[in-house]
Write a protein that holds these residues in place. Structure first.
Motif, mmCIF file in Angstrom:
data_model
loop_
_atom_site.group_PDB
_atom_site.id
_atom_site.type_symbol
_atom_site.label_atom_id
_atom_site.label_comp_id
_atom_site.label_asym_id
_atom_site.label_seq_id
_atom_site.Cartn_x
_atom_site.Cartn_y
_atom_site.Cartn_z
ATOM 1 N N MET A 1 69.937 44.465 54.390
ATOM 2 C CA MET A 1 69.837 45.425 55.482
ATOM 3 C C MET A 1 69.517 44.693 56.792
ATOM 4 S SD MET A 1 67.193 48.621 55.711
ATOM 5 C CE MET A 1 67.678 49.181 54.070
ATOM 6 N N GLY A 2 70.042 45.212 57.900
ATOM 7 C CA GLY A 2 69.719 44.645 59.200
ATOM 8 C C GLY A 2 68.228 44.721 59.473
ATOM 9 N N GLU A 3 67.699 43.711 60.156
ATOM 10 C CA GLU A 3 66.253 43.624 60.370
ATOM 11 C C GLU A 3 65.717 44.778 61.226
ATOM 12 O OE1 GLU A 3 63.885 41.578 59.079
ATOM 13 O OE2 GLU A 3 65.528 40.989 57.746
ATOM 14 N N PHE A 4 66.504 45.249 62.201
ATOM 15 C CA PHE A 4 66.040 46.353 63.046
ATOM 16 C C PHE A 4 65.874 47.623 62.216
ATOM 17 C CE2 PHE A 4 66.834 49.998 65.855
ATOM 18 C CZ PHE A 4 65.833 49.800 66.800
ATOM 19 N N ALA A 5 66.911 47.935 61.398
ATOM 20 C CA ALA A 5 66.833 49.127 60.543
ATOM 21 C C ALA A 5 65.686 49.000 59.549
ATOM 22 C CB ALA A 5 68.159 49.329 59.808
ATOM 23 N N LYS A 6 65.552 47.791 58.972
ATOM 24 C CA LYS A 6 64.474 47.566 58.005
ATOM 25 C C LYS A 6 63.107 47.811 58.654
ATOM 26 C CE LYS A 6 62.759 44.053 54.770
ATOM 27 N NZ LYS A 6 61.396 43.942 55.311
ATOM 28 N N GLY A 7 62.948 47.364 59.894
ATOM 29 C CA GLY A 7 61.680 47.564 60.597
ATOM 30 C C GLY A 7 61.382 49.034 60.830
ATOM 31 N N LYS A 8 62.408 49.808 61.234
ATOM 32 C CA LYS A 8 62.213 51.235 61.468
ATOM 33 C C LYS A 8 61.840 51.966 60.170
ATOM 34 C CE LYS A 8 62.918 51.950 65.866
ATOM 35 N NZ LYS A 8 61.837 52.525 66.715
ATOM 36 N N ILE A 9 62.533 51.601 59.069
ATOM 37 C CA ILE A 9 62.247 52.250 57.785
ATOM 38 C C ILE A 9 60.839 51.895 57.307
ATOM 39 C CG2 ILE A 9 62.901 52.302 55.346
ATOM 40 C CD1 ILE A 9 65.817 52.006 56.283
ATOM 41 N N ASP A 10 60.450 50.630 57.496
ATOM 42 C CA ASP A 10 59.082 50.229 57.137
ATOM 43 C C ASP A 10 58.045 51.011 57.955
ATOM 44 O OD1 ASP A 10 59.944 48.447 55.259
ATOM 45 O OD2 ASP A 10 59.802 46.675 56.551
ATOM 46 N N GLN A 11 58.372 51.254 59.218
ATOM 47 C CA GLN A 11 57.463 52.015 60.078
ATOM 48 C C GLN A 11 57.334 53.455 59.581
ATOM 49 O OE1 GLN A 11 58.607 52.014 64.211
ATOM 50 N NE2 GLN A 11 56.778 53.124 64.878
ATOM 51 N N VAL A 12 58.456 54.043 59.150
ATOM 52 C CA VAL A 12 58.430 55.397 58.581
ATOM 53 C C VAL A 12 57.559 55.423 57.327
ATOM 54 C CG1 VAL A 12 59.833 57.124 57.376
ATOM 55 C CG2 VAL A 12 60.620 56.161 59.545
ATOM 56 N N ILE A 13 57.723 54.422 56.472
ATOM 57 C CA ILE A 13 56.956 54.374 55.219
ATOM 58 C C ILE A 13 55.463 54.276 55.508
ATOM 59 C CG2 ILE A 13 56.495 52.969 53.164
ATOM 60 C CD1 ILE A 13 59.491 52.253 53.151
ATOM 61 N N ARG A 14 55.100 53.441 56.500
ATOM 62 C CA ARG A 14 53.679 53.310 56.833
ATOM 63 C C ARG A 14 53.113 54.621 57.379
ATOM 64 N NH1 ARG A 14 55.585 48.446 58.987
ATOM 65 N NH2 ARG A 14 55.316 49.201 61.131
ATOM 66 N N ASN A 15 53.919 55.355 58.171
ATOM 67 C CA ASN A 15 53.473 56.644 58.695
ATOM 68 C C ASN A 15 53.297 57.671 57.584
ATOM 69 O OD1 ASN A 15 53.517 57.314 61.925
ATOM 70 N ND2 ASN A 15 54.692 55.457 61.438
ATOM 71 N N LEU A 16 54.151 57.628 56.591
ATOM 72 C CA LEU A 16 54.093 58.614 55.508
ATOM 73 C C LEU A 16 53.107 58.222 54.426
ATOM 74 C CD1 LEU A 16 57.904 59.439 55.082
ATOM 75 C CD2 LEU A 16 56.168 60.708 56.376
ATOM 76 N N SER A 17 52.567 57.003 54.482
ATOM 77 C CA SER A 17 51.652 56.517 53.439
ATOM 78 C C SER A 17 50.204 56.564 53.888
ATOM 79 C CB SER A 17 52.028 55.078 53.044
ATOM 80 O OG SER A 17 53.345 55.024 52.560
ATOM 81 N N GLU B 1 48.690 55.051 56.217
ATOM 82 C CA GLU B 1 48.078 53.774 56.566
ATOM 83 C C GLU B 1 47.438 53.865 57.948
ATOM 84 O OE1 GLU B 1 50.667 50.465 56.285
ATOM 85 O OE2 GLU B 1 51.327 50.895 54.226
ATOM 86 N N GLN B 2 46.482 52.963 58.192
ATOM 87 C CA GLN B 2 45.871 52.880 59.502
ATOM 88 C C GLN B 2 46.879 52.280 60.484
ATOM 89 O OE1 GLN B 2 43.049 54.988 59.102
ATOM 90 N NE2 GLN B 2 42.306 53.571 60.653
ATOM 91 N N LEU B 3 47.251 53.032 61.519
ATOM 92 C CA LEU B 3 48.269 52.589 62.464
ATOM 93 C C LEU B 3 47.704 52.586 63.873
ATOM 94 C CD1 LEU B 3 51.276 54.741 61.156
ATOM 95 C CD2 LEU B 3 50.790 52.354 60.597
ATOM 96 N N ASN B 4 48.186 51.655 64.684
ATOM 97 C CA ASN B 4 47.823 51.717 66.096
ATOM 98 C C ASN B 4 48.723 52.739 66.796
ATOM 99 O OD1 ASN B 4 50.328 50.443 66.821
ATOM 100 N ND2 ASN B 4 49.407 48.452 66.342
#
Length: 571
Positions: free
Chosen positions: A493-509, A511-514
Motif C-alpha cells: 500500500m502507498g505510504e500516504f494511504a497507510k498513514g491515513k488508515i493507521d490514523q483512523v485505527i488509532r482514533n477508533l482504538s 488511543e491517546q492522541l494529540n
C-alpha cells in the motif's frame, strides 16, 4: 555465443560478487586472498542445471533472456555499466584502466566454455558437470584478454544522469564490438535536437520497410517535412521560378549565422560582412572554402529540392510514395553522416525536421508523439539500424530500465514484442538479452532461473539472492512479484494511504492522541469509504460502528442516504 557469468572484485557497491546469466549453467568463483585482501587466485566451479529446460524457449535465434531486478541502489545499473566498461576497454591498446579483477565466462556456438579473466589466462574447456578450473594470477594484460570477435554488444538506457568513464577507443579497420546507444552517451556528442533528428530519420526509414509493422504502437505519419529556420526571408518573396534558389539561400544564410554564433570575434566580423554584402554565390563559396569543402549539406537539400516544395519553402516527403522514399533514403544517409562528422553545427537552428499527418478532410496537422511512444520507437530504431548494418552474427543486447515512461499495458508486452521483433526481423542473427527493470509485468514473463535477484545489504553492498530461495515468477500475479521479487517492505500500500488508515485505527482504538492526530467522525467515515481493499474497509467500518455505537437501523439509514446520493449523481 552466450555470456554465462561475470565475477567482479570491486566496482562501486559490487564487492567480490558473481552473477549467473544462464538458467542452464551455474558458476561460483571460490577466490583466494593474500594478507592484504587482494584476490590472488581460486577455483571456478561449474555445473549444468535444469537439463529439462527447452532448447528454443525464446525462439530459435534467442539463446536467453535475463532480467536483473531488485531494490533501488542494489547494483542493477552498476552491473550493466561494468560490463560495458570491460568491453569498451577491451578495444583499447593498454591494460584495463580503473577496473579491478574480473572474470567473464562465455559459451561458444560449439559448446565450448571460453573464460576471459584478469586473474588467469584465457582458456577453453569442454562443457561437463562439476568441473573445477584452477586459476592463477600470471596473465592480466590486454593482449591475453581478447573478447570473442564474432560478438557485438549493444547497450541502451534511458538514464541521462549516469556517465560511463571517458575512454579513448582508437578507430579500427574492424567493426567495434560495442555500441552504446543510450541517451547519455549520444548527448555527450550531440545536442538534444540532433539526437531527436537522427531518431526521427531512422524511425521514418523503418516505417518504409517490413519492420515497420512492429511500430504499430503509434499512429504513423503521412509526411516527413523539412523547413529552413530563417525569419529574414519571408514567404511572400517566393515565385514558382525561384522557390528552390530562395530555399537554398535561406539555408546557407542560416548555416552561416549558426557558425557565427559559435565563432571567435574575428570570424564573427568576417561572416557578418559576407551576410550583409555578399551575393548568394559569395555565401556558397565561403561555405565551400571554410566550412564544408564537399558542400554535403547543401547538396543534400539541393537534391531534395528536385521534388516539389510548398510556397512557404517546406519540403514534404510522402511516406506512401515510392519516389519520395528514394529521395528520403538519400537524405537520411547523408544527413546522419553529416551530423556525425560535424556535431558542432547545430542543425536545429538551421532547419526543422518534423512529421505531419493528414486528416479526413485532407488538411495536414502535427501530432507530437508522447514521451513513451517516442522513447520506445527511438530505442527500437537505434537497435534496428545497428543490427542491420553490422556484419556480426552474435549480439548481447543490454537494456537498462528502458521501459521508464511506458504504460503498464506496454510493460506487459515488452518481452513478447521484443522476442517477436528479433525472431521475425533478424532470423539469421543470434541474440542474448539482458534487461534491468522495476516492472513486475516483465519478470512475470520469465522463469525465476532467468532472473538475477539483487538485494541491498545494510552496508549498501550488492547481494545476489539465489533462485532456489525465491518464489516462482513465471505467470505470477503482480502483488506476489512486488512482495517477493522486488523486496518491497511494509506491504504493497502507498505510504500516504497507510498513514491515513493507521490514523483512523488509532482514533477508533481509544488511543491517546494529540490534537493534530484527532479526526472527526465525518473525516473517519470519509477515509473508510475511499478504501479499495474490502477486508480492510469492512473491518474499519465495524470498528467505526462499535466506537460510535451505531446500531443496525442507523447503519441502514446511512447506506440508504449514500444510495440516494449516488442516484442523484446519476441523474
Amino acid at each position: 555465443m552466450e555470456l554465462l557469468y561475470v565475477w567482479i572484485e570491486d566496482y562501486k557497491n559490487i564487492k567480490k560478487q558473481g552473477f549467473n546469466f544462464s538458467p542452464k549453467h551455474w558458476f561460483d568463483f571460490e577466490y583466494e586472498e593474500d594478507k592484504e585482501g587482494t584476490v590472488i587466485g581460486g577455483t571456478l566451479h561449474h555445473e549444468e542445471r535444469n537439463s529439462n529446460y527447452p532448447k528454443d524457449f525464446f525462439g530459435e535465434n534467442i539463446s536467453n533472456v535475463t532480467a536483473i531486478v531488485g531494490k533501488n541502489g542494489s547494483g542493477k545499473s552498476n552491473l550493466t555499466e561494468y560490463l560495458i566498461e570491460i568491453i569498451r576497454q577491451s578495444e583499447c591498446t593498454s591494460e584495463y584502466n580503473n577496473l579491478n579483477n574480473f572474470t567473464l565466462v562465455f559459451k561458444s556456438s560449439i559448446d565450448k566454455i571460453r573464460i576471459i579473466s584478469s586473474i588467469f589466462k584465457t582458456n577453453q574447456i569442454n562443457l561437463s558437470s562439476n568441473n573445477k578450473i584452477p586459476l592463477t594470477t600470471e596473465y592480466k594484460h590486454l593482449s591475453e584478454l581478447y573478447l570473442p570477435l564474432d560478438l557485438k554488444f549493444l547497450f541502451l538506457s534511458s538514464n541521462i544522469n549516469r556517465r560511463l568513464s571517458s575512454i579513448n577507443i582508437p578507430h579500427s579497420f574492424f567493426e567495434t564490438q560495442q555500441i552504446d546507444l543510450s541517451n547519455i552517451t549520444l548527448l555527450e556528442d550531440y545536442n538534444l535536437d540532433q539526437v531527436h533528428y537522427q531518431d526521427i530519420l531512422n524511425i521514418t526509414s523503418i516505417l518504409y520497410e517490413n519492420a515497420g509493422t512492429f511500430f504499430n504502437f503509434f499512429k504513423h505519419p503521412k509526411y516527413l517535412t523539412i523547413e529552413v529556420q530563417h525569419d529574414n526571408i519571408v514567404s511572400d518573396y517566393y515565385h514558382e521560378a525561384d522557390k528552390k534558389e530562395v530555399f537554398l539561400e535561406k539555408f546557407c544564410r542560416s548555416l552561416l549565422k549558426n557558425i557565427q554564433s559559435i565563432s571567435d570575434i574575428i570570424l564573427q566580423d568576417e561572416i557578418s560582412k559576407i551576410l550583409e554584402n555578399g551575393t548568394f554565390n559569395d555565401i556558397l563559396e565561403y561555405i565551400h572554402r571554410n566550412i564544408d569543402s564537399d558542400l554535403t549539406l547543401y547538396n543534400i537539400l539541393s537534391d531534395a529540392l528536385s521534388k516539389d516544395i510548398t510556397v512557404s519553402g517546406i519540403i514534404f516527403y510522402d511516406l506512401d510514395n515510392n519516389a519520395d522514399k528514394l529521395h528520403f533514403e538519400q537524405l537520411r544517409t547523408k544527413l546522419n553522416k553529416f551530423i556525425k562528422d560535424k556535431p558542432w553545427i547545430d542543425l536545429s537552428k538551421i532547419f526543422k525536421i518534423d512529421w505531419q499527418y493528414k486528416s479526413e478532410n485532407t488538411q495536414t496537422y502535427k501530432s507530437p508523439l508522447s514521451y513513451g511512444e517516442l522513447t520506445k520507437a527511438s530505442f527500437l530504431a537505434r537497435m534496428y539500424q545497428n543490427i542491420k548494418l553490422s556484419e556480426k552474427e552474435y549480439f548481447v543486447l543490454i537494456f537498462d530500465e528502458t521501459s521508464i515512461g511506458y504504460h503498464p499495458q506496454w510493460q506487459k508486452h515488452e518481452i513478447y514484442s521484443l522476442i517477436e521483433f528479433l525472431n521475425t526481423v533478424f532470423p539469421t542473427k543470434f541474440f542474448q538479452v539482458l534487461i534491468t527493470s522495476h516492472s513486475p509485468f516483465l519478470i512475470s514473463d520469465l522463469p525465476k532461473d532467468n532472473i538475477i535477484f539483487l538485494n541491498k545489504k545494510e552496508n549498501g553492498e550488492c547481494e545476489v539472492k539465489q533462485p532456489e530461495d525465491m518464489t516462482h515468477t513465471f505467470g505470477a500475479n503482480i502483488h506476489s512479484l512486488y512482495r517477493n521479487s522486488f523486496f518491497l517492505e511494509n506491504g504493497l500500500m502507498g505510504e500516504f494511504a497507510k498513514g491515513k488508515i493507521d490514523q483512523v485505527i488509532r482514533n477508533l482504538s481509544n488511543e491517546q492522541l494529540n490534537e493534530k492526530e484527532k479526526m472527526s467522525p465525518e473525516d473517519i467515515q470519509f477515509v473508510i469509504q475511499q478504501i479499495g481493499e474490502p477486508l480492510i474497509k469492512n473491518k474499519l467500518q465495524q470498528m467505526y460502528d462499535q466506537h460510535f455505537h451505531f446500531d443496525l437501523e442507523d447503519r441502514i439509514k446511512q447506506l440508504e442516504k449514500e444510495v440516494a446520493d449516488l442516484k442523484k449523481r446519476r441523474k
